[in-house]
Write an enzyme that holds these catalytic residues in place. Structure first.
Site, PDB file in Angstrom:
ATOM      1  CG  ASN A   1      -8.772  27.720  -7.306  1.00 26.05           C
ATOM      2  OD1 ASN A   1      -9.898  27.248  -7.228  1.00 26.05           O
ATOM      3  ND2 ASN A   1      -7.907  27.323  -8.218  1.00 26.05           N
TER       4      ASN A   1
ATOM      5  CB  CYS B   1      -4.932  29.299  -2.248  1.00 20.81           C
ATOM      6  SG  CYS B   1      -3.317  29.030  -2.983  1.00 20.81           S
TER       7      CYS B   1
ATOM      8  CD  GLU C   1      -6.117  25.666   0.276  1.00 22.66           C
ATOM      9  OE1 GLU C   1      -6.296  26.521  -0.625  1.00 22.66           O
ATOM     10  OE2 GLU C   1      -5.471  24.633   0.111  1.00 22.66           O
TER      11      GLU C   1
ATOM     12  CB  CYS D   1       0.268  26.156  -1.330  1.00 20.41           C
ATOM     13  SG  CYS D   1      -0.292  27.794  -0.814  1.00 20.41           S
TER      14      CYS D   1
ATOM     15  CB  CYS E   1      -2.866  27.984   2.242  1.00 23.99           C
ATOM     16  SG  CYS E   1      -3.477  28.931   0.819  1.00 23.99           S
TER      17      CYS E   1
HETATM   18  N1  THU Z   1      -4.424  26.354  -5.230  1.00 21.53           N
HETATM   19  C1  THU Z   1      -5.285  26.468  -4.181  1.00 21.53           C
HETATM   20  O1  THU Z   1      -6.388  27.008  -4.325  1.00 21.53           O
HETATM   21  N2  THU Z   1      -4.896  25.949  -2.989  1.00 21.53           N
HETATM   22  C2  THU Z   1      -3.696  25.352  -2.751  1.00 21.53           C
HETATM   23  O2  THU Z   1      -3.396  24.997  -1.617  1.00 21.53           O
HETATM   24  C3  THU Z   1      -2.766  25.134  -3.847  1.00 21.53           C
HETATM   25  C4  THU Z   1      -3.118  25.747  -5.144  1.00 21.53           C
HETATM   26  C5  THU Z   1      -4.843  26.892  -6.532  1.00 21.53           C
HETATM   27  C6  THU Z   1      -4.060  28.098  -6.996  1.00 21.53           C
HETATM   28  C7  THU Z   1      -4.209  27.997  -8.491  1.00 21.53           C
HETATM   29  O3  THU Z   1      -5.422  28.634  -8.876  1.00 21.53           O
HETATM   30  C8  THU Z   1      -4.352  26.520  -8.771  1.00 21.53           C
HETATM   31  O4  THU Z   1      -4.675  25.905  -7.521  1.00 21.53           O
HETATM   32  C9  THU Z   1      -3.102  25.873  -9.331  1.00 21.53           C
HETATM   33  O5  THU Z   1      -1.997  26.157  -8.566  1.00 21.53           O
END
Ligand code: THU
Length: 138
Positions: A48, A59, A61, A92, A95
């Site tokens: 991320n 994110c 992913e 999320c 993604c």
């Molecule tokens: N985040 C991800 O990288 N992947 C996910 O599926 C959910 C959230 C990151 C986004 C942000 O930088 C941090 O996690 C908190 O939401």
């Protein structure tokens, strides 16, 4: 759910753990690493990347998926996601929608930094997709 070997699962989890170290998360402190197995057999990774304008954050992913597409891949066979959380965190919704663009009912490997691992099928995580007809040439 599509089948992949235990060795590949280990390889993907290790790659996701490693790339998580590069996550840029100064606002949430929630670092995420992701690694996917592509149709060609190559592994692509993403972390991320946050931004002071919070909504611009991408994110882990999606960064892994976009790296694969930029390298010419069109198929994802499995994906691993590593987070530091009491329970392994699921991807999320945004993604999941991006993932199903390139994936069938693949294993989604969820792991936390304590080594707890759960494997979920993408169909279970995302049973109903938004779809449009595709022109495979583009
Ligand atoms: N985040 C991800 O990288 N992947 C996910 O599926 C959910 C959230 C990151 C986004 C942000 O930088 C941090 O996690 C908190 O939401």
């Amino acid at each position: 759910m599509e089948n992949i070997s235990d060795a590949k699962i280990e390889e993907l989890a290790a790659a996701a753990r490693a790339v998580r170290e590069h996550a840029y998360a100064p606002y949430s402190q929630f670092k995420v690493g992701s690694a996917l197995l592509s149709g060609s057999g190559a592994i692509y990774t993403g972390c991320n990347v946050e931004n002071a304008s919070y909504g611009l954050t991408v994110c882990a992913e999606r960064n892994a998926i976009f790296a694969a597409v930029a390298a010419g891949e069109r198929e994802i066979k499995a994906i691993a996601i590593v987070t530091q959380s009491p329970e392994p965190a699921a991807p999320c919704g945004a993604c999941r929608q991006v993932l199903i663009e390139f994936a069938a009912d693949i294993p989604v490997i969820l792991e936390n930094t304590d080594g707890i691992r759960r494997i979920q099928s993408l169909n279970a995580l995302f049973p109903m997709r938004f779809n449009l007809p595709k022109d495979e040439e583009t």
